[in-house]
Motif scaffolding. Structure first.
Motif, PDB file in Angstrom:
ATOM      1  N   ALA A   7       0.838  -1.195   0.000  1.00 37.81           N
ATOM      2  CA  ALA A   7       0.000   0.000   0.000  1.00 37.81           C
ATOM      3  C   ALA A   7       0.877   1.250   0.000  1.00 37.81           C
ATOM      4  CB  ALA A   7      -0.926  -0.022   1.207  1.00 37.81           C
TER       5      ALA A   7
ATOM      6  N   TYR B   9      -1.389  -5.384   1.622  1.00 33.75           N
ATOM      7  CA  TYR B   9      -1.916  -4.900   0.350  1.00 33.75           C
ATOM      8  C   TYR B   9      -2.886  -3.739   0.585  1.00 33.75           C
ATOM      9  CZ  TYR B   9      -0.071  -9.398  -1.141  1.00 33.75           C
ATOM     10  OH  TYR B   9       0.757 -10.468  -1.368  1.00 33.75           O
ATOM     11  N   ASP B  10      -3.157  -2.965  -0.493  1.00 37.79           N
ATOM     12  CA  ASP B  10      -3.977  -1.751  -0.377  1.00 37.79           C
ATOM     13  C   ASP B  10      -5.301  -1.968   0.352  1.00 37.79           C
ATOM     14  OD1 ASP B  10      -2.498   0.338  -1.790  1.00 37.79           O
ATOM     15  OD2 ASP B  10      -2.670  -0.997  -3.500  1.00 37.79           O
ATOM     16  N   GLU B  11      -6.006  -3.015  -0.065  1.00 34.93           N
ATOM     17  CA  GLU B  11      -7.364  -3.213   0.437  1.00 34.93           C
ATOM     18  C   GLU B  11      -7.380  -3.394   1.956  1.00 34.93           C
ATOM     19  OE1 GLU B  11     -10.843  -6.514  -0.218  1.00 34.93           O
ATOM     20  OE2 GLU B  11      -9.166  -6.455  -1.626  1.00 34.93           O
ATOM     21  N   GLU B  12      -6.471  -4.247   2.453  1.00 32.78           N
ATOM     22  CA  GLU B  12      -6.433  -4.497   3.892  1.00 32.78           C
ATOM     23  C   GLU B  12      -5.883  -3.290   4.644  1.00 32.78           C
ATOM     24  OE1 GLU B  12      -5.346  -6.750   1.698  1.00 32.78           O
ATOM     25  OE2 GLU B  12      -7.098  -8.055   1.889  1.00 32.78           O
ATOM     26  N   GLU B  14      -6.393  -0.239   3.924  1.00 32.02           N
ATOM     27  CA  GLU B  14      -7.511   0.696   4.055  1.00 32.02           C
ATOM     28  C   GLU B  14      -8.443   0.234   5.176  1.00 32.02           C
ATOM     29  OE1 GLU B  14      -9.308   3.912   3.932  1.00 32.02           O
ATOM     30  OE2 GLU B  14      -7.402   3.686   2.860  1.00 32.02           O
ATOM     31  N   LYS B  15      -8.697  -1.074   5.253  1.00 33.35           N
ATOM     32  CA  LYS B  15      -9.578  -1.594   6.316  1.00 33.35           C
ATOM     33  C   LYS B  15      -8.959  -1.335   7.689  1.00 33.35           C
ATOM     34  CE  LYS B  15     -11.941  -5.285   3.871  1.00 33.35           C
ATOM     35  NZ  LYS B  15     -11.802  -6.691   3.514  1.00 33.35           N
ATOM     36  N   GLN B  18      -9.337   2.303   8.577  1.00 31.71           N
ATOM     37  CA  GLN B  18     -10.707   2.640   8.976  1.00 31.71           C
ATOM     38  C   GLN B  18     -10.998   2.172  10.402  1.00 31.71           C
ATOM     39  OE1 GLN B  18     -13.133   0.895   5.933  1.00 31.71           O
ATOM     40  NE2 GLN B  18     -12.580   2.464   4.418  1.00 31.71           N
ATOM     41  N   VAL B 129      -9.237  -8.724   9.890  1.00 35.02           N
ATOM     42  CA  VAL B 129      -8.432  -8.239   8.754  1.00 35.02           C
ATOM     43  C   VAL B 129      -7.126  -9.034   8.647  1.00 35.02           C
ATOM     44  CG1 VAL B 129      -7.245  -6.263   7.737  1.00 35.02           C
ATOM     45  CG2 VAL B 129      -9.386  -5.907   8.972  1.00 35.02           C
ATOM     46  N   GLU B 132      -7.641 -12.344   7.163  1.00 32.35           N
ATOM     47  CA  GLU B 132      -7.816 -12.179   5.710  1.00 32.35           C
ATOM     48  C   GLU B 132      -6.452 -12.027   5.023  1.00 32.35           C
ATOM     49  OE1 GLU B 132      -9.309 -11.859   2.071  1.00 32.35           O
ATOM     50  OE2 GLU B 132     -10.405 -12.485   3.851  1.00 32.35           O
ATOM     51  N   LYS B 136      -4.792 -14.353   2.119  1.00 36.87           N
ATOM     52  CA  LYS B 136      -4.413 -13.761   0.837  1.00 36.87           C
ATOM     53  C   LYS B 136      -2.942 -14.043   0.513  1.00 36.87           C
ATOM     54  CE  LYS B 136      -5.656  -9.432  -1.380  1.00 36.87           C
ATOM     55  NZ  LYS B 136      -6.368  -8.181  -1.104  1.00 36.87           N
TER      56      LYS B 136
END
Lengths: 194, 166
Positions: A7, B9-12, B14-15, B18, B129, B132, B136
């Protein structure tokens, strides 16, 4: 344990300076700190006693540039060298990516160097690492002293696997960056193989 | 990659951000951050301007490691919560998913009880998360093996020599 952050596009690696007490591990770090531009380094943290002996660890975060679009960051740690701080040394070796062994060149310290290498070997094993496989660099520090043991003799006594070896005088910076670069190179080369 | 390597990774990411942001607001905290047990900062939210978060991350990990050592010495598996009380600011430290450290810095606008309550909820979210991420990484590793890819397999000696070259 390399930490790759896709990221933020960063690779973070941990290098540990190991070796006997008063061998110059902290002085190595101090020189790297002094000679690196403020934008590329963080604060130098030193958990030391009142008499400047390392109590737990010194820590210096360093940003060395970009590789394949990823910012390469190295976190440099030193361990306390004194024999009775073994519990702390084990903790600092957790998640290590590469080790730099700072040997004291004085004749009277040869046995302390050898004992510290045995100690490193044991402590790495406890954390699940193998000294013959981990990126490992050897430094002969204090080459300016008149009591320094000849380099070839030190090599014979302390070099364990043909690892890259550097002569240094950490107090004036000689050899400090060569040692660090060699370690960084071994770590990144290792990453390529994984 | 060795099984110990941490990949994000980006998606996690961001989670995670948040979840930390929600904790920051719900607990009226000043700063919330997540560090791995080796001292690498994973994410931080709140008023970051006045603090050296890299040092904070490394010292937090050192603190947790030393406390783990103490726990084992007296026969405990771990101490899951550390709390440091200051004159104005306090630090609440807890372990998430056994491998990362959640740190909350708060002042008298919040109470320890509130922080503990909100941390418990955030911990459950973060553990999901990280589970996950684990799944992944495993599946991508299998894919990469199949395709013979590793983003760093292309690193050349020149790339490495260029570092430190300033």
């Amino acid at each position: 344990m390399t930490f790759i952050n896709y990221a933020a596009r960063e690779i973070n690696c941990k290098i540990v300076y190991y070796g006997p007490g008063l061998g110059g591990k902290t002085t190595n770090l101090q020189h790297v700190y002094d000679k690196t531009s403020p934008g590329a380094r963080g604060r130098l943290i030193s958990l030391a006693t009142d008499t400047d002996r390392t109590l737990f660890f010194d820590f210096l975060p360093l940003e060395v540039g970009e590789i394949r679009g990823f910012k390469a960051r190295f976190h440099l740690y030193t361990v306390p060298g004194q024999v009775f701080y073994d519990a702390s040394r084990k903790l600092i070796l957790r998640g290590v990516d590469g080790v730099i062994f700072v040997a004291d060149s004085q004749d009277s310290r040869m046995e302390a160097n050898a004992e510290s290498i045995r100690n490193l070997d044991r402590n790495l094993k406890e954390q699940g690492y193998d000294i013959s496989k981990i990126p490992y660099v050897l430094q002969f520090n204090k080459r300016d002293l008149s009591t320094a043991v000849p380099v070839d003799e030190m090599y014979r006594r302390l070099n364990i696997k043909g690892e890259p070896t550097f002569e240094a005088v950490a107090t004036n910076g000689r050899g400090v960056f060569d040692t660090l670069k060699a370690s960084a190179k071994l770590i990144l080369t290792d990453l390529r193989k994984k | 990659m060795s099984s110990q390597d941490l990949l994000l990774y980006d998606e996690e990411f961001e989670k995670i951000r948040q979840a930390l942001q929600r904790l920051l607001e719900d607990a009226s905290a000043k700063l919330v951050f997540l560090v791995d047990k080796n001292g690498q900062q994973i994410a931080a939210v709140g008023d970051l301007s006045s603090l050296d978060t890299t040092s904070l991350a490394s010292l937090t990990a050192g603190n947790v490691a030393a406390t783990d050592g103490l726990a084992r010495l007296i026969g405990e598996k771990e101490f899951t919560i550390l709390f440091h009380e200051g004159e104005k600011d306090n630090i609440h430290i807890s372990i998430v998913a056994r491998r990362v450290i959640l740190v909350v810095i708060f002042d008298d606008r919040a109470s320890l009880g509130l922080v503990r309550l909100r941390v418990r909820r955030a911990t459950a979210e973060l553990e999901a998360v990280f589970a996950e991420i684990g799944r992944k990484v495993e599946s991508r590793k299998a894919d990469a093996r199949a395709a013979q890819e590793n983003p760093f397999s292309e690193i050349t000696d020149d790339d490495i020599d260029r570092l430190f070259s300033e």
